[in-house]
Design an enzyme around this catalytic site. Structure first.
Site, PDB file in Angstrom:
ATOM      1  N   ASP A  78     -10.534  -4.312   5.851  1.00 15.89           N
ATOM      2  CA  ASP A  78     -11.511  -4.863   6.794  1.00 15.89           C
ATOM      3  C   ASP A  78     -11.957  -3.735   7.713  1.00 15.89           C
ATOM      4  O   ASP A  78     -11.471  -2.607   7.622  1.00 15.89           O
ATOM      5  CB  ASP A  78     -10.916  -6.048   7.561  1.00 15.89           C
ATOM      6  CG  ASP A  78      -9.723  -5.641   8.411  1.00 15.89           C
ATOM      7  OD1 ASP A  78      -9.435  -4.427   8.532  1.00 15.89           O
ATOM      8  OD2 ASP A  78      -9.075  -6.533   8.961  1.00 15.89           O
TER       9      ASP A  78
ATOM     10  N   ASP B 141      -9.475 -13.993   1.321  1.00 16.44           N
ATOM     11  CA  ASP B 141      -8.237 -13.404   1.825  1.00 16.44           C
ATOM     12  C   ASP B 141      -7.773 -14.279   2.966  1.00 16.44           C
ATOM     13  O   ASP B 141      -8.585 -14.930   3.632  1.00 16.44           O
ATOM     14  CB  ASP B 141      -8.446 -11.987   2.381  1.00 16.44           C
ATOM     15  CG  ASP B 141      -8.987 -12.021   3.803  1.00 16.44           C
ATOM     16  OD1 ASP B 141     -10.194 -12.255   3.972  1.00 16.44           O
ATOM     17  OD2 ASP B 141      -8.188 -11.865   4.755  1.00 16.44           O
TER      18      ASP B 141
ATOM     19  N   CYS C  44       5.694 -25.388 -10.859  1.00 15.98           N
ATOM     20  CA  CYS C  44       5.474 -23.987 -10.443  1.00 15.98           C
ATOM     21  C   CYS C  44       6.277 -23.043 -11.337  1.00 15.98           C
ATOM     22  O   CYS C  44       7.455 -23.265 -11.584  1.00 15.98           O
ATOM     23  CB  CYS C  44       5.864 -23.788  -8.986  1.00 15.98           C
ATOM     24  SG  CYS C  44       5.512 -22.098  -8.412  1.00 15.98           S
TER      25      CYS C  44
ATOM     26  N   CYS D 200      10.845 -20.540  -7.965  1.00 17.71           N
ATOM     27  CA  CYS D 200      11.073 -21.874  -8.529  1.00 17.71           C
ATOM     28  C   CYS D 200      11.869 -21.815  -9.835  1.00 17.71           C
ATOM     29  O   CYS D 200      12.546 -22.774 -10.194  1.00 17.71           O
ATOM     30  CB  CYS D 200       9.743 -22.591  -8.743  1.00 17.71           C
ATOM     31  SG  CYS D 200       8.960 -23.087  -7.184  1.00 17.71           S
TER      32      CYS D 200
ATOM     33  N   HIS E  71       6.594 -17.694  -3.626  1.00 17.10           N
ATOM     34  CA  HIS E  71       6.130 -19.000  -4.081  1.00 17.10           C
ATOM     35  C   HIS E  71       4.717 -19.304  -3.568  1.00 17.10           C
ATOM     36  O   HIS E  71       3.841 -19.713  -4.341  1.00 17.10           O
ATOM     37  CB  HIS E  71       7.082 -20.114  -3.656  1.00 17.10           C
ATOM     38  CG  HIS E  71       6.479 -21.466  -3.856  1.00 17.10           C
ATOM     39  ND1 HIS E  71       6.490 -22.116  -5.076  1.00 17.10           N
ATOM     40  CD2 HIS E  71       5.768 -22.254  -3.012  1.00 17.10           C
ATOM     41  CE1 HIS E  71       5.820 -23.253  -4.972  1.00 17.10           C
ATOM     42  NE2 HIS E  71       5.374 -23.368  -3.732  1.00 17.10           N
TER      43      HIS E  71
HETATM   44 ZN   LIG Z   1       7.199 -21.623  -6.988  1.00 20.82          ZN
END
Ligand SMILES: [Zn+2]
Length: 374
Positions: free
Chosen positions: A93, A264, A302, A307, A333
């Protein structure tokens, strides 16, 4: 000369589009999401983790890096790519967002502000921002724009938008690095007419891509969506459209539906550090007592490494006992989830089923905590 960054659409479905952004450090499938590496680091994870979660491009903050360690040092160490050992595309940026959140003194030349690190007075002009970003060496640099909080009176929004256009011209004149693209930024608050005017004028300057800035600052989603649509309508179809600071799944999919390509946000990573996990069925805090003896993963669908290996009970234990690994595992995650939703959105656009996909996600995210980015 070939432009260092090129966009090509692969498929469109309504206004939504799937495409490819080519940069000197590789291609990015769009719609795409950039994790935010504020200080050349996405907090709690490293560049190898970024590859593993499927990130194709990252964002770094000019403001922080120009103060610490300083862009000259980064340049000597191989630019951002070498410094942070990330071979993929990088966008920085302009520094404007952080500077303007400090309540700077602004004049036509630029902005003056106090360093958050040592309180010293720092000056940032459109030319300074370009010089610093050329030293940092990302694939894409952004022009310095004048940001304004929302809601603000229309004359103030208009005046900031017009100054941003003058600054954009100065940034273009100052930019000389051939292996780096400089993107313009559309401003205009939540005013559709100003957004359209800003987009036309910014497009006329001939930038190779465009940010849409100053949104996702707490305004209602309907206002944001209308402002986005008004801006996108006036931007050339052959160039990429990046909505700055937007990263909640619902907001991102609204923007994709209107033709946005790139996003973003610190949202997925910041929430992770507060124990909050994102899932297709809604977001929740892993700290909740009901997770204390739950052997299941955060979400059964997931496929992230967290996970695949760890139970809700273990992750909750790490969070409530303050183990540092909690930040990393939940960040992995949340980034994997956000990136995966965009991969699936892209596949739906290619298949011509984006509207059904969008409705399906909205129908499932029944206990989502909506929120702006930032
Ligand atoms: Zn996950």
């Amino acid at each position: 000369m070939n432009a260092p960054v090129r966009y090509s659409a692969v498929a469109t479905d309504g206004k939504a589009r799937a495409g490819t952004l080519s940069t000197p450090h590789g291609e990015v499938a769009t719609p795409g999401f950039m994790p935010v590496g504020t200080r050349a680091s996405v907090r709690s994870i490293d560049s190898a983790d970024l590859v593993a979660v499927g990130a194709e491009m990252v964002l770094a903050n000019t403001y922080h890096l120009m103060l610490r360690p300083g862009s000259e040092i980064v340049a000597r160490l191989g630019g951002l790519h070498g410094f942070m050992a990330w071979d993929g595309p990088i966008l920085t940026d302009s520094g404007g967002y952080q500077v303007f959140s400090l309540g700077p003194k602004i004049d036509e030349e630029g902005a003056s502000f106090r360093s958050v690190y040592d309180g010293s007075l720092v000056r940032l002009t459109p030319e300074d921002s370009v010089r610093v970003q050329q030293e940092l060496g990302p694939d894409i640099a952004m022009v310095l724009d004048e940001l304004i909080g929302l809601p603000s009176p229309r004359p103030a929004v208009e005046s900031a938008m017009e100054r941003s256009l003058r600054w954009a011209e100065r940034a273009l004149a100052a930019h000389s690095r051939g292996d780096q693209a400089l993107f313009g930024i559309v401003q205009g608050g939540s005013d559709e007419e100003l957004r359209g005017r800003s987009a036309r004028a910014t497009a006329a300057l001939g930038f190779p891509g465009f940010g849409i800035g100053g949104l996702s600052v707490g305004e209602p989603p309907e206002l944001r969506n209308r402002a986005l649509a008004a801006a996108i309508m006036e931007l050339p179809a052959a160039k990429v459209r990046y909505v700055m600071g937007l990263g909640d799944v619902d907001g991102v999919l609204d923007a994709v539906e209107r033709g946005a390509d790139l996003f973003d946000c610190v949202w997925p990573t910041r929430l992770a550090r507060h124990g909050k996990v994102l899932t297709i069925d809604g977001d929740f805090n892993i700290r909740r007592a009901e997770n204390a003896d739950d052997p299941d993963p955060i979400h059964p669908e997931c496929s992230c490494s967290t996970c695949s290996s760890y139970s809700r009970a273990y992750l909750r234990h790490l969070v409530v006992t303050g183990e540092l690994s909690a930040h990393r595992l939940l960040t992995i995650h949340n980034l994997h989830f956000t990136l995966d939703v965009l991969r699936r959105a892209r596949a739906a656009i290619v298949a011509g089923t984006f509207a059904e996909f969008r409705l399906g996600v909205a129908g499932r995210r029944t206990f989502s905590d909506r929120g702006a980015g930032g």
